[in-house]
Write a protein that holds these residues in place. Sequence first.
Motif, PDB file in Angstrom:
ATOM      1  N   ARG A   1       0.929  -4.081  -1.772  1.00 54.39           N
ATOM      2  CA  ARG A   1       0.619  -4.021  -3.429  1.00 54.39           C
ATOM      3  C   ARG A   1       2.146  -3.329  -3.998  1.00 54.39           C
ATOM      4  O   ARG A   1       2.282  -2.335  -3.914  1.00 54.39           O
ATOM      5  CB  ARG A   1      -0.349  -3.191  -3.804  1.00 54.39           C
ATOM      6  CG  ARG A   1      -0.874  -3.004  -5.062  1.00 54.39           C
ATOM      7  CD  ARG A   1      -2.122  -2.726  -5.442  1.00 54.39           C
ATOM      8  NE  ARG A   1      -2.390  -2.890  -6.861  1.00 54.39           N
ATOM      9  CZ  ARG A   1      -3.622  -2.624  -7.588  1.00 54.39           C
ATOM     10  NH1 ARG A   1      -4.391  -1.945  -6.781  1.00 54.39           N
ATOM     11  NH2 ARG A   1      -3.785  -2.782  -8.563  1.00 54.39           N
TER      12      ARG A   1
ATOM     13  N   CYS B   1      -2.927   0.391  -2.142  1.00 59.07           N
ATOM     14  CA  CYS B   1      -2.872   0.205  -0.631  1.00 59.07           C
ATOM     15  C   CYS B   1      -2.048   1.219  -0.042  1.00 59.07           C
ATOM     16  O   CYS B   1      -1.109   2.026  -0.329  1.00 59.07           O
ATOM     17  CB  CYS B   1      -2.052  -1.113  -0.247  1.00 59.07           C
ATOM     18  SG  CYS B   1      -2.852  -2.552  -1.048  1.00 59.07           S
TER      19      CYS B   1
ATOM     20  N   TYR C   1       0.879  -8.661  -5.493  1.00 64.48           N
ATOM     21  CA  TYR C   1       0.818  -8.566  -4.023  1.00 64.48           C
ATOM     22  C   TYR C   1       1.862  -9.334  -3.294  1.00 64.48           C
ATOM     23  O   TYR C   1       2.241 -10.250  -4.058  1.00 64.48           O
ATOM     24  CB  TYR C   1      -0.528  -8.894  -3.301  1.00 64.48           C
ATOM     25  CG  TYR C   1      -1.606  -7.795  -3.731  1.00 64.48           C
ATOM     26  CD1 TYR C   1      -2.060  -6.812  -3.049  1.00 64.48           C
ATOM     27  CD2 TYR C   1      -2.588  -8.332  -4.731  1.00 64.48           C
ATOM     28  CE1 TYR C   1      -3.116  -5.943  -3.570  1.00 64.48           C
ATOM     29  CE2 TYR C   1      -3.426  -7.457  -5.032  1.00 64.48           C
ATOM     30  CZ  TYR C   1      -3.665  -6.339  -4.293  1.00 64.48           C
ATOM     31  OH  TYR C   1      -4.657  -5.442  -4.803  1.00 64.48           O
TER      32      TYR C   1
END
Length: 161
Positions: free
Chosen positions: A138, A96, A144
């Motif tokens: 992330r 991410c 997450y």
Amino acid sequence: MSIGIADSRDLAAAVAHDAIDQLAAAVDTINQLEALLKAARVGAGRDTETARLLDLGIYAISVQTNDFDYAREMLRGRLDSSAPQKPSASKRGAPCPDRLPLKVFAAGRQHEAARDLGVQQAAISKAIRVGRAVFVTRQADGSYSATEEKPFPSPRSGGAV
């Protein structure tokens, strides 16, 4: 502000996936209602007015469940046969950027997003619907985490601490 064709296709796919998720949630709710009516039917006797009403309710629920299942499968089929979509795996597999808004992270995959964050799909849906400022990051281990940003001091407290 105009939206590009590729962006509008991505948006349409996200909306379709969300609709599929909502239909699945509706089917789950209807199945719970059917179980409730069937449990009530056991104690209603054989040829009573209550038994006939419960039987009618059970029938109506099964028809509605079938209709929703059919609509969900038709929508999924139309989505799969439509123009090629960007693979959603790139959103989940690639690192991410710093963080993603929850709305972007869960677009078209609310059930999976809920599983990734360890919450119910309804919590994801409500947070998006009411516009909460939730961001997903992330972690190094591939999991997450989500964080909500709120103004400080809270507008409700009038600035008092």
